[in-house]
Motif scaffolding. Structure first.
Motif: not given
Length: 296
Positions: A102-117
């Motif tokens: 869950i950690f290595y799935t959620v953290v990259p997702l947060i980074l991608v969404v953050g960079f995109f936003a």
């Protein structure tokens, strides 16, 4: 307690050294060594320079932190779980560790969404056109130079590609022969970009921004120059044999100097607007070549 006391005294010179190093950073260093931040205390080159540099440097800081954590975990794993002397066989095999997965799935997702936003936020701000620009410029890109139309003033400045300097060093050009785009400082400038032949890219280096110039399509740049000076520009899209000579300069001047320059163009007879009637696409098989030369 004694060890803590020693660590506290050791931290003081370390913190002082770090503070001195950071205080000695130039504006260019603080903004990721990007152009446009050279002199201490001077304004950025344009109203968007800080925004673009902030997105760039923040992105790199986040990536460096992620990199340090990743490499730290790799090295820690190598050291802690290395094979000891006398050990044989495979270590205990673990799988389906849900917290880690869950950690290595959620953290990259947060980074991608953050960079995109943050990218979308800044892109919207940069791409929004002025409702009432103070100055309208039309740029006509061509192989391998630039023509500049000053729309409101109804004058133009034609350009030629970079000319080698016979008296200079190898590869040097005659600076005075390069096309010059003159802009008034602290004014809302809208630049319409058009091409006569192939795809080019309009890039003012210190603006930290460039935009493609596409045949048959008009793109726009909206910018407020905030620092008086001369800034280099070039084509950033490989556009043919003399692409490297498709250079120009941008001179940001006071309103008074801008008015004087416009009058100079008018006095030289450069009245009217250069268009894009010359279109190399008309020379393709099955079409007739243009009969009118490039001009007004």
């Amino acid at each position: 307690m004694r060890n803590n006391h020693r660590l506290r005294w050791a931290a003081i010179p370390l913190a002082a050294t770090l503070a001195v190093v950071l205080a000695g950073c130039t504006q260019a260093q603080l903004h990721g060594f990007l152009p446009g931040f050279i002199e201490e205390g001077e304004a950025p080159v344009s109203n968007q320079t800080d925004r673009i540099a902030g997105l760039w440097t923040t992105g790199w800081i986040v990536l460096l932190v992620v990199g340090l954590i990743t490499w730290g975990l790799i090295i820690w794993t190598i050291v802690v779980y290395r094979r000891r002397k006398g050990q044989t066989g495979l270590p205990v095999q673990l799988r389906y560790n849900m917290p880690i997965e869950i950690f290595y799935t959620v953290v990259p997702l947060i980074l991608v969404v953050g960079f995109f936003a943050f990218t979308v936020r800044d892109q919207i701000a940069i791409e929004t056109r002025f409702e009432t620009p103070d100055v309208k410029i039309e740029v006509q890109a061509k192989q391998w130079a630039w023509d500049f139309n000053y729309v409101d003033e109804d004058v133009y400045s034609p350009g030629i590609q970079g000319q080698p300097d016979p008296d200079g060093e190898r590869g040097s050009l005659i600076e005075s022969e390069l096309p010059v785009l003159v802009l008034p400082v602290d004014q809302k400038v809208e630049i319409a970009l058009e091409s006569r032949d192939v795809i080019h890219s309009f890039w003012v280096i210190d603006f930290l921004y460039k935009k493609d110039v596409v045949p048959g399509k008009t793109n726009y740049m909206s910018v407020i120059p905030e620092r008086i000076g001369t800034f280099k520009g070039k084509c950033a899209e490989l556009c043919g044999e003399y692409h490297s000579l498709m250079l120009f300069n941008v001179e940001v001047v006071s309103q008074e100097d801008y008015d004087t320059y416009i009058q100079t163009l008018r006095s030289a007879g450069n009245v009217g607007q250069l268009d894009n009637n010359y279109d190399r696409n008309q020379n393709q098989p099955g079409t007739s070549a243009p009969t009118a030369p490039e001009g007004n």
